[in-house]
Design an enzyme around this catalytic site. Structure first.
Site, PDB file in Angstrom:
ATOM      1  CB  SER A   1      33.183  42.028  42.984  1.00 27.03           C
ATOM      2  OG  SER A   1      33.070  42.254  44.374  1.00 27.03           O
TER       3      SER A   1
ATOM      4  CE  LYS B   1      33.871  38.514  45.852  1.00 22.99           C
ATOM      5  NZ  LYS B   1      33.849  39.390  44.662  1.00 22.99           N
TER       6      LYS B   1
END
Length: 816
Positions: A666, A709
């Site tokens: 990611s 996140k």
């Protein structure tokens, strides 16, 4: 104006950025007004199951399918209430099946070590046990009474008198024969003897010695003849005694039959439809006739050993009801939570008596397979696999279709103690294993027997579509859970908040979780806060309190990590701009709690051969997926900027201040942007953070943990003060997964925080640098004022320098 690497790229300001995501995209709100109820007290319970059509169809097929091996493995996530749903379904299914049979163990009169198993219709096992107990009780009264009767005593006296008369007659005949020879039959302390007489009187030894030799010889010959006759008589006497005993025994059988016959005849008539019981009653009759003395009154000793009472040999007439279903109108559904060998197959118990272990058929105990026979047995896959030899025992039983009671010592041949060998019981049931998917796949791969025995997989869904219809059914399911848990009624506003949280649990605004354990926990905890506030119903405020309390209990590590960032122990810039430095986003999981945190990623470039050094991989801190992501980044850069010429730069990538493992791809968008920034020598805005993976064509791909996140970076920025310039870049395809906290949504609505959705690396680098990325023209050239033009110019300059270095190196000179 141009630099040595080409024209300066054109940059644009923050006011020229593309539009960020609207707040409607950040959190899919559940409108309480769509519900027609005020509280869940108005809702009926949800009938059957919800959202698991595939799994239940598989379960129904397996339960109704005949043939061998159509048992089921139920696989799914922990906490999805698989046990409850399976048990609820099986209870409905079992109502369509007849009750299971009773199973009893009885004494084997031919070989007591091998008790016999008897199958009876439901409820008949208890009846047979009680009938046999009553039979023994009656025999203990009627048999002694029979033998104490005057008629019996007279008959015995007749037999005894007959024997005595015969014995006396034989002795009289011997006496008369002896007298004819001048002898007499004399009884001594050592038995009978022949002695000479004179005038009817026995001769003394000295008188006998004075007789003439001829008379002495004749007397001795007569004594020898009579002694031989006496010997023959006493040789015949044991035969007479045997006949006497047989006649007494036959008389006993006759009188016992009088006491027993009527009672056993009644039982034989009652159980005439069961040949096995009639055979057993015949054996009982024979044994009672042969052992009538066992029913005679005597001094009884009763031993209490290990809680078990024994009252002599009459226990052999008992019936050990292993399994009985007298109170059941449907097939049994059994869940065994401790599937050891003994708990599955049953056990033969022993008691210590006079220093030795003893047992009999009355100490045979049923296992889960016995109790579930004729119905359904539910087992946990992980538990049976961790119990020694239990998995092998279950497979062997399913293959043989019979339950054979064996101890581990017998199975492994490590004990030589003589024990019982109960007759195996035929097996007819369905086994349902419940476990994780990983166990299922491992069993398929590693156990060759598994797919022969468990041919059907019932795969439970992890999520449900968040449709309008499903939302209403979900509300009804929560109402059912609320009543089952005994909590307060739930208001429609609280229901809306629970459904929103359900979507957050699966990190998808278009889905709902099926992990009902978490929903049940939330209900109970919201009920706690409602009762603490003396509320009559659970409101959305109480639900939020429960959610906040759950997070608070687990966020110590997150608090410490964020504290270290704010104290600059962990370096994260949220202001300014830097070349080759970017804020990546990662997710940490501590137990069941996940939280996001920003991570500084830096890149450096130099003259080289196109190799990108992944410092995480070189130090063995990077996982394989992260290493794959870096290789994809390298491939993307090579294909876009060096399609026809070799790459002439070297680069290094690193997660700064990362001392643990780094895994996942990611960060590959962030790593790509950091490299482009370093190549173009264009700074990246540190007010931005980015997450996303990239493929070889530069397309940004979906990542996990997007909500955590974003919130992780938001918390750091909010703690330092939101300026309106802070933003997060996420993959466009992750927008559907957004279920952000309300404070993040409010900050976006106020314009103090922004979230951008990107689909390509070019979009990301434009937002991060404020520079147009630029596309190749008809001649295959990037615009010189674009970022890609700057990257291309830098790569050409590095290639030129590398070539110059290579030429001068061969000439032994160093370039200026």
């Amino acid at each position: 104006m141009e630099s040595e690497f080409g024209s300066h790229p054109k940059r644009f300001g923050l006011d020229q950025l593309p539009a960020p995501l609207d707040t409607s995209k950040l959190r899919s709100h559940c409108d309480p007004e769509q519900f027609t109820f005020e509280t869940t007290a108005e809702l009926a319970d949800l009938d059957g199951t919800f959202g698991q059509a595939r799994a239940l169809a598989a379960l129904e097929f397996a339960m109704r399918m005949g043939g061998d091996g159509y048992n089921t493995y139920v696989l799914g996530r922990t906490g999805s209430h698989k046990h409850r749903l399976v048990q609820d379904y099986l209870k409905l299914e079992s109502a369509n099946r007849a009750p299971a049979s009773d199973w009893c163990y009885i004494n084997n009169f031919k070989d007591a070590r091998k008790p016999l198993a008897i199958k009876l219709p439901a409820g008949h096992g208890i009846a047979l046990r009680d009938d046999m107990a009553n039979l023994v009780a009656e025999l203990r009264e009627s048999v002694p009474a029979t033998f104490e009767s005057e008629h019996y005593r007279n008959r015995v006296a007749e037999i005894n008198q007959e024997f005595e008369d015969r014995h006396k007659a034989a002795l009289k005949e011997l006496q008369e024969a002896a007298e004819a020879e001048g002898m007499s039959l004399v009884q001594t302390p050592h038995g009978f003897a022949i002695a000479p007489t004179r005038d009817g009187k026995l001769l003394k030894d000295e008188e006998f010695d004075k007789l003439p030799e001829k008379k002495k010889t004749l007397a001795i010959e007569a004594i020898e003849r009579m002694t031989e006759q006496l010997r023959k008589h006493f040789q015949e006497l044991p035969g007479w005694q045997k006949i006497h005993r047989e006649r007494v025994k036959e008389l006993n059988r006759e009188f016992t039959e009088m006491a027993v016959g009527r009672l056993i005849d009644q039982l034989e008539k009652k159980y005439r439809e069961f040949p096995e019981i009639n055979e057993y009653l015949i054996a009982v009759r024979q044994d009672v006739l042969e052992n009538a003395a066992d029913f005679q009154p005597r001094q009884e000793q009763e031993y209490e050993l290990a809680g078990i009472k024994t009252d002599g040999s009459l226990s052999r007439y008992e019936v050990n009801v292993m399994v009985e279903h007298s109170q059941r109108t449907e097939a049994p559904v059994v869940y065994e939570n401790n599937p050891s060998v003994q708990n599955l197959l049953g056990i033969v118990e022993h008691v210590q008596q006079f220093g030795a272990l003893t047992t009999d058929f009355t100490m045979i105990r049923a296992g889960a397979l016995h109790r579930a026979n004729g119905g359904y047995l539910i087992l946990d896959a992980d538990r049976i696999l961790t119990e020694p030899y239990a998995w092998s025992a279950l497979k062997r039983t399913l293959f043989s279709k019979e339950i054979k009671i064996e101890s581990l010592g017998q199975m492994l041949s490590i004990v030589s103690t003589v024990s019982l060998e109960p007759q195996p019981i035929p097996l007819d049931l369905k086994v349902i294993l419940i476990g994780k998917r990983r166990i299922y796949y491992l069993l398929c791969e590693l156990d060759s027997d598994f797919e022969d025995l468990f041919k059907v997989a019932a795969d439970f869904e992890d999520v449900l579509d968040r449709s309008s219809e499903n939302t209403q059914s979900y509300a009804q399911l929560i109402a059912t859970l609320a009543r089952r848990e005994g909590v307060l009624a739930v208001s429609k506003a609280a229901m809306a908040r629970i459904i929103e949280h359900s979507a957050r649990l699966v990190a998808d605004s278009e889905k709902l979780t099926t992990k009902m354990r978490d929903v049940s926990d939330l209900l109970r905890e919201a009920d706690y806060w409602a009762r603490q506030r003396s509320a009559e119903v659970i409101s959305d405020i109480h639900v939020q309190e429960a959610i906040d309390a759950q997070i608070k209990r687990l966020d110590r590590v997150r608090t410490r990590v964020h504290e270290e960032v704010l104290r600059n122990s962990i370096l994260i810039d949220t202001e300014g701009a830097e070349i080759g430095q970017i804020n990546g986003l990662s997710v940490l999981k501590v137990g069941s709690f996940m939280f996001g945190q920003p991570s500084r990623i830096t890149a450096t470039v130099r003259i080289g051969d196109g190799k990108i050094i992944d410092i995480e991989r070189e130090t063995e801190l990077g996982g394989p997926i992260h290493s794959k992501g870096v290789l994809i980044v390298s491939s993307y850069l090579a294909s876009r900027y060096a399609g026809e010429t070799p790459m002439s730069f070297g680069a290094s990538l690193v997660f700064e201040q990362s001392y643990g493992g780094v895994e996942g791809d990611s960060a590959s968008v962030a790593e790509t942007c950091a490299l482009l920034s370093a190549l173009a020598r264009l700074p990246i805005r540190q007010t931005f953070a980015v997450t996303g993976s990239v493929n070889q064509h530069g397309k940004v791909q979906v990542i996990g943990g997007v909500n955590e996140k974003i919130e992780g970076f938001f918390d750091i920025c909010a703690a330092r003060g939101l300026s309106g310039e802070h933003a997060v870049l996420i993959p466009k395809d992750n927008v559907k997964h957004l279920m952000l906290r309300q404070d993040v949504v409010d900050a976006v609505a106020a314009g103090s925080f922004r979230i951008f959705a990107i689909d390509h690396i070019d979009e990301a680098i434009e937002l991060l640098t404020g520079t147009v990325a630029g596309q190749r023209d008809a001649n295959g050239e990037f615009p010189p004022e674009s970022l890609n033009g700057a990257v291309n110019a830098r790569l050409q300059a590095l290639a030129k320098a590398r070539r110059a270095f290579g030429l001068t190196e061969r000439n032994g000179k160093v370039p200026d």
